[in-house]
Design a protein around this motif. Structure first.
Motif, PDB file in Angstrom:
ATOM      1  N   ARG A  49      -4.019  17.061  -3.407  1.00  0.00           N
ATOM      2  CA  ARG A  49      -4.543  16.953  -2.048  1.00  0.00           C
ATOM      3  C   ARG A  49      -6.057  17.103  -1.970  1.00  0.00           C
ATOM      4  NH1 ARG A  49      -0.811  21.136   1.056  1.00  0.00           N
ATOM      5  NH2 ARG A  49      -1.101  22.188  -0.938  1.00  0.00           N
ATOM      6  N   ASP A  50      -6.667  17.679  -3.012  1.00  0.00           N
ATOM      7  CA  ASP A  50      -8.126  17.796  -2.975  1.00  0.00           C
ATOM      8  C   ASP A  50      -8.811  16.479  -3.324  1.00  0.00           C
ATOM      9  OD1 ASP A  50      -7.766  17.596  -5.697  1.00  0.00           O
ATOM     10  OD2 ASP A  50      -8.421  19.625  -6.168  1.00  0.00           O
ATOM     11  N   GLY A  51      -8.013  15.453  -3.660  1.00  0.00           N
ATOM     12  CA  GLY A  51      -8.567  14.133  -3.933  1.00  0.00           C
ATOM     13  C   GLY A  51      -9.189  13.999  -5.302  1.00  0.00           C
ATOM     14  N   ILE A  52      -9.015  14.997  -6.149  1.00  0.00           N
ATOM     15  CA  ILE A  52      -9.618  14.974  -7.479  1.00  0.00           C
ATOM     16  C   ILE A  52      -8.552  14.731  -8.532  1.00  0.00           C
ATOM     17  CG2 ILE A  52     -10.916  16.319  -9.182  1.00  0.00           C
ATOM     18  CD1 ILE A  52     -12.147  17.857  -6.891  1.00  0.00           C
ATOM     19  N   GLN A  53      -8.836  13.822  -9.450  1.00  0.00           N
ATOM     20  CA  GLN A  53      -7.876  13.505 -10.495  1.00  0.00           C
ATOM     21  C   GLN A  53      -8.153  14.269 -11.777  1.00  0.00           C
ATOM     22  OE1 GLN A  53      -7.669   9.352 -11.385  1.00  0.00           O
ATOM     23  NE2 GLN A  53      -5.811   9.523 -12.615  1.00  0.00           N
ATOM     24  N   TRP A  54      -9.425  14.628 -12.020  1.00  0.00           N
ATOM     25  CA  TRP A  54      -9.795  15.266 -13.276  1.00  0.00           C
ATOM     26  C   TRP A  54     -10.546  16.574 -13.061  1.00  0.00           C
ATOM     27  CZ3 TRP A  54      -6.964  12.597 -16.343  1.00  0.00           C
ATOM     28  CH2 TRP A  54      -6.842  11.215 -16.191  1.00  0.00           C
ATOM     29  N   ASP A  55     -10.223  17.553 -13.905  1.00  0.00           N
ATOM     30  CA  ASP A  55     -10.937  18.829 -13.906  1.00  0.00           C
ATOM     31  C   ASP A  55     -11.919  18.901 -15.068  1.00  0.00           C
ATOM     32  OD1 ASP A  55      -9.418  20.000 -11.755  1.00  0.00           O
ATOM     33  OD2 ASP A  55      -7.776  20.302 -13.178  1.00  0.00           O
ATOM     34  N   VAL A  56     -11.484  18.402 -16.205  1.00  0.00           N
ATOM     35  CA  VAL A  56     -12.226  18.560 -17.460  1.00  0.00           C
ATOM     36  C   VAL A  56     -12.392  17.211 -18.142  1.00  0.00           C
ATOM     37  CG1 VAL A  56     -12.181  19.598 -19.767  1.00  0.00           C
ATOM     38  CG2 VAL A  56     -11.392  20.921 -17.793  1.00  0.00           C
ATOM     39  N   PHE A  91      -9.490  14.655 -18.738  1.00  0.00           N
ATOM     40  CA  PHE A  91      -9.791  13.271 -19.081  1.00  0.00           C
ATOM     41  C   PHE A  91     -10.158  13.212 -20.558  1.00  0.00           C
ATOM     42  CE2 PHE A  91     -12.399   9.591 -19.883  1.00  0.00           C
ATOM     43  CZ  PHE A  91     -11.789   8.588 -19.153  1.00  0.00           C
ATOM     44  N   PHE A  92      -9.347  12.487 -21.307  1.00  0.00           N
ATOM     45  CA  PHE A  92      -9.560  12.288 -22.744  1.00  0.00           C
ATOM     46  C   PHE A  92      -9.296  10.820 -23.001  1.00  0.00           C
ATOM     47  CE2 PHE A  92      -7.673  12.909 -27.186  1.00  0.00           C
ATOM     48  CZ  PHE A  92      -8.906  12.832 -27.794  1.00  0.00           C
ATOM     49  N   SER A  93     -10.335  10.044 -23.247  1.00  0.00           N
ATOM     50  CA  SER A  93     -10.251   8.583 -23.194  1.00  0.00           C
ATOM     51  C   SER A  93      -9.115   7.947 -23.992  1.00  0.00           C
ATOM     52  CB  SER A  93     -11.596   7.960 -23.592  1.00  0.00           C
ATOM     53  OG  SER A  93     -11.982   8.331 -24.893  1.00  0.00           O
ATOM     54  N   PRO A  94      -8.771   8.408 -25.214  1.00  0.00           N
ATOM     55  CA  PRO A  94      -7.671   7.746 -25.923  1.00  0.00           C
ATOM     56  C   PRO A  94      -6.348   7.831 -25.170  1.00  0.00           C
ATOM     57  CG  PRO A  94      -8.941   9.086 -27.436  1.00  0.00           C
ATOM     58  CD  PRO A  94      -9.415   9.434 -26.053  1.00  0.00           C
ATOM     59  N   ARG A  95      -6.148   8.897 -24.399  1.00  0.00           N
ATOM     60  CA  ARG A  95      -4.932   9.057 -23.620  1.00  0.00           C
ATOM     61  C   ARG A  95      -5.111   8.507 -22.210  1.00  0.00           C
ATOM     62  NH1 ARG A  95      -1.491  13.182 -25.294  1.00  0.00           N
ATOM     63  NH2 ARG A  95      -1.533  13.369 -27.560  1.00  0.00           N
ATOM     64  N   SER A  96      -6.161   8.906 -21.551  1.00  0.00           N
ATOM     65  CA  SER A  96      -6.341   8.617 -20.129  1.00  0.00           C
ATOM     66  C   SER A  96      -6.541   7.135 -19.841  1.00  0.00           C
ATOM     67  CB  SER A  96      -7.529   9.420 -19.594  1.00  0.00           C
ATOM     68  OG  SER A  96      -7.396  10.788 -19.939  1.00  0.00           O
ATOM     69  N   ASP A 111     -16.622   7.530 -13.563  1.00  0.00           N
ATOM     70  CA  ASP A 111     -15.811   8.103 -12.500  1.00  0.00           C
ATOM     71  C   ASP A 111     -15.243   9.458 -12.926  1.00  0.00           C
ATOM     72  OD1 ASP A 111     -14.485   7.873  -9.879  1.00  0.00           O
ATOM     73  OD2 ASP A 111     -12.653   7.808 -11.068  1.00  0.00           O
ATOM     74  N   ALA A 112     -14.775   9.538 -14.177  1.00  0.00           N
ATOM     75  CA  ALA A 112     -14.220  10.799 -14.682  1.00  0.00           C
ATOM     76  C   ALA A 112     -15.307  11.863 -14.818  1.00  0.00           C
ATOM     77  CB  ALA A 112     -13.536  10.565 -16.027  1.00  0.00           C
ATOM     78  N   LEU A 113     -16.481  11.470 -15.272  1.00  0.00           N
ATOM     79  CA  LEU A 113     -17.599  12.415 -15.357  1.00  0.00           C
ATOM     80  C   LEU A 113     -17.991  12.923 -13.975  1.00  0.00           C
ATOM     81  CD1 LEU A 113     -19.863  10.596 -17.993  1.00  0.00           C
ATOM     82  CD2 LEU A 113     -18.758  12.828 -18.296  1.00  0.00           C
ATOM     83  N   GLU A 114     -17.938  12.039 -12.983  1.00  0.00           N
ATOM     84  CA  GLU A 114     -18.287  12.406 -11.618  1.00  0.00           C
ATOM     85  C   GLU A 114     -17.307  13.449 -11.073  1.00  0.00           C
ATOM     86  OE1 GLU A 114     -20.337  12.300  -7.969  1.00  0.00           O
ATOM     87  OE2 GLU A 114     -20.870  11.355  -9.873  1.00  0.00           O
ATOM     88  N   GLN A 115     -16.031  13.281 -11.358  1.00  0.00           N
ATOM     89  CA  GLN A 115     -15.013  14.169 -10.809  1.00  0.00           C
ATOM     90  C   GLN A 115     -14.922  15.503 -11.555  1.00  0.00           C
ATOM     91  OE1 GLN A 115     -11.132  12.552 -10.005  1.00  0.00           O
ATOM     92  NE2 GLN A 115     -11.935  10.500  -9.728  1.00  0.00           N
ATOM     93  N   SER A 116     -15.124  15.475 -12.849  1.00  0.00           N
ATOM     94  CA  SER A 116     -14.917  16.673 -13.665  1.00  0.00           C
ATOM     95  C   SER A 116     -15.972  17.727 -13.395  1.00  0.00           C
ATOM     96  CB  SER A 116     -14.929  16.302 -15.151  1.00  0.00           C
ATOM     97  OG  SER A 116     -13.890  15.394 -15.457  1.00  0.00           O
TER      98      SER A 116
END
Length: 208
Positions: A49-56, A91-96, A111-116
């Protein structure tokens, strides 16, 4: 039909049944492992609900010059698994990127850098830390912190075979950890950093 024939036939039947049972049991074990891996892998992808997909965000060199998987990649896999098991959205690119089917690589990275709010830089050599994409990731994240765009963000470095003095200048100033003895400490620092981010904003408010 002799008794010997009947016994021999029955024995063959028991052997075949035993083999079938063993094969089914092995298949069941493999299926359980696979389903568990899928659940573990997909769990960080839920957008809450916070609209964020990635923490790290994990930044590391994935391959050597000859294309072979790097030692850094192996370490990063372990860290990814350790944090994901704790419910951290990593967020780990080989998986994500593979699971999300993303073809626009740089856009997905940005985008992942922005969110993390936490960046983990993993390296086993200065060459790997200075490689094009790895440097882009940690340098751009560091610049966002310096500019005030990421007031609660943290950078952590996990190294093997390196000392803090060997790191690029910008990375010498951040908290460094050593692999493998510091895995638990690193996960603890990450959890604390994310908790501080949550406390810094009202519930439901997305950090800027």
């Amino acid at each position: 039909i002799t008794i010997g024939t009947v016994l021999a036939t029955s024995s063959c039947g028991f052997v075949a049944a035993g083999r079938l049972f063993y094969s089914l049991r092995q298949f069941r074990k493999a299926l359980v492992r696979s389903l568990g891996l899928i659940a573990h892998t997909l769990s960080p992808f839920a957008i809450t609900r916070d609209g964020i997909q990635w923490d790290v965000f994990i930044a590391t060199k994935l391959s050597e010059a000859d294309g072979a998987p790097s030692r850094d990649l192996s370490i990063a896999e372990n860290i990814y698994a350790s944090l994901s098991e704790r419910g951290v959205r990593v967020f780990f690119s080989p998986r994500s990127l593979e699971l999300n089917g993303v073809s626009a690589f740089k856009a997905a990275i940005d985008d992942a850098l922005e969110q993390s709010d936490v960046l983990i830089v993993i390296g086993t050599s200065l060459v790997h830390l200075e490689s094009r994409w790895v440097r882009y990731e940690w340098e751009s994240f560091h610049n966002e912190i310096l500019s005030g765009n990421k007031p609660t963000a943290r950078i952590f470095v996990l190294v093997e075979g390196l000392q803090p003095k060997d790191l690029p200048r910008s990375l010498r100033q951040v908290q460094a950890f050593y692999y493998p003895q510091d895995i638990e400490r690193l996960c603890g620092f990450v959890s604390n950093a994310l908790a501080q981010r949550t406390a810094a904003f009202r519930p439901g408010e997305r950090p800027p």
